[in-house]
Design a protein around this motif. Sequence first.
Motif, PDB file in Angstrom:
ATOM      1  N   LYS A  63      40.294  41.271  35.002  1.00 27.75           N
ATOM      2  CA  LYS A  63      41.529  41.331  35.799  1.00 27.75           C
ATOM      3  C   LYS A  63      42.645  40.587  35.072  1.00 27.75           C
ATOM      4  O   LYS A  63      42.396  39.694  34.274  1.00 27.75           O
ATOM      5  N   THR A 135      41.115  39.215  44.727  1.00 24.48           N
ATOM      6  CA  THR A 135      42.516  39.526  44.418  1.00 24.48           C
ATOM      7  C   THR A 135      43.206  40.385  45.465  1.00 24.48           C
ATOM      8  O   THR A 135      44.425  40.563  45.405  1.00 24.48           O
ATOM      9  N   LYS A 169      46.681  42.919  39.329  1.00 20.92           N
ATOM     10  CA  LYS A 169      45.507  43.800  39.239  1.00 20.92           C
ATOM     11  C   LYS A 169      45.691  44.974  38.294  1.00 20.92           C
ATOM     12  O   LYS A 169      44.903  45.914  38.334  1.00 20.92           O
TER      13      LYS A 169
END
Length: 326
Positions: A63, A135, A169
Motif C-alpha cells: 500500500k 486503510t 490506496k
Amino acid sequence: MNQIEKNSLLIVAGTALFMIMFGIGGIPLLDPDEPVYAETAREMLAAGDFLSPRIFDNFWYDKPPMYYWLVAVAQFLFGDSEFAARFPAALMACGTSVMMYVGITRLFNERAGFWSAMILTSCVEFFYMGKAAVTDTTLLFFMTGALLSFIHKRYWLMYVCMALATVTKGPIGIVFPGAIIFLYLVAMGQLREILRMHVIRGLLLYFLIASPWYYAMYTVHGMEFINTFLGFHNITRFTTAEHANRKHHLDERHAATYTSQYRIFFDFFSQYSHYLYLRFESLSITSPAFSVSFPSADVLPETDEPLMFVASPTSRMTTNCDTVKV
C-alpha cells in the motif's frame, strides 16, 4: 446556504466518537491485516525511514504510505499499542460522519444532513471498519471529500482529496471517484460541466500532491516497486483471483459460505432500506439516461429481507430533486 446547527453537529460528532472510538484499544490486533499495518508503521518509525514501508526488515510494497504515516504519528504520541494502531482509522471515520452532516446540510437541509450522518454512523460495516487498523476509512474520508467537493462545485478541493486518496490506496483514489463523477455527468446530461472543472490545472495539482512519493519510490527501488505495487497489488489483484491456484470443492458447505458473504454485505449496509420505501414511496428520480422509481408501500412484499431499488433505461425526462424531503 443552509445553516449548520451546533447542537446537531455535537450530536453527530459525539455519537460517532462514542460508537467508533469506544473500546478500540481493548482487544489485541486481529489477523490478517491489522498486525501488518501496525508493524509496518512501527518499523518505519524505528528506522526513521518514512519513504519505504517495511515489515520484518523487508521492503513492503502493498500500500502507499498514508495510513502507515498516520499510525506512526499515533504511535509516537500514544506509544506502541492497539489504540495507536486503530486511532487514525477511527478518527477518519468520525471525520467522515461530520463531513457527511455538513455536506448534506448545505446541499439539502439540516434535517437531511443530520439523519444522513446518523444513518452512516450507525451502519454496522461503517463503524466496524472504523474500529479496525486498516486503510478503508482513510480512503473513504478522502473519496467522500472528493465527491462532496464535486457536488458543491469546489473543484480544487476535489483534486486535493483525490490526490490524498491516491497516496492512501493507489490509483483507485482517482479512478473510482473520477468514474462516478463522469457517469453522473453523462446520466444527468451535464457533460459541459467538465469545461468548468479546471481539468488540466486540476490534474497538475493532483500530480503535484500524489506523485512525489511514487517518484521517490521508483528512484530508490526501481522496477521492483513498479512491478510489485502497480503490477501485482493493483492490476493483477484487481483482474484475477488472488488465490486462483487453490482448488475449491463447491459442496453445500462452501456454497453456504459464499452465500453468507453476500448476505453479510447487504445486512451491513441495508438495515435502513425498508424505511427508504416508506419515506420515498411516491418518489421517481429520472435523468436523460435512467430512472429510479420507488413503488408505493402497499405493493411491497411482506418480508424481513433487505429490499433493493432498480434503475432502468428510459427516455429523456426532467429531474426535480428539490421536492425530495427526508
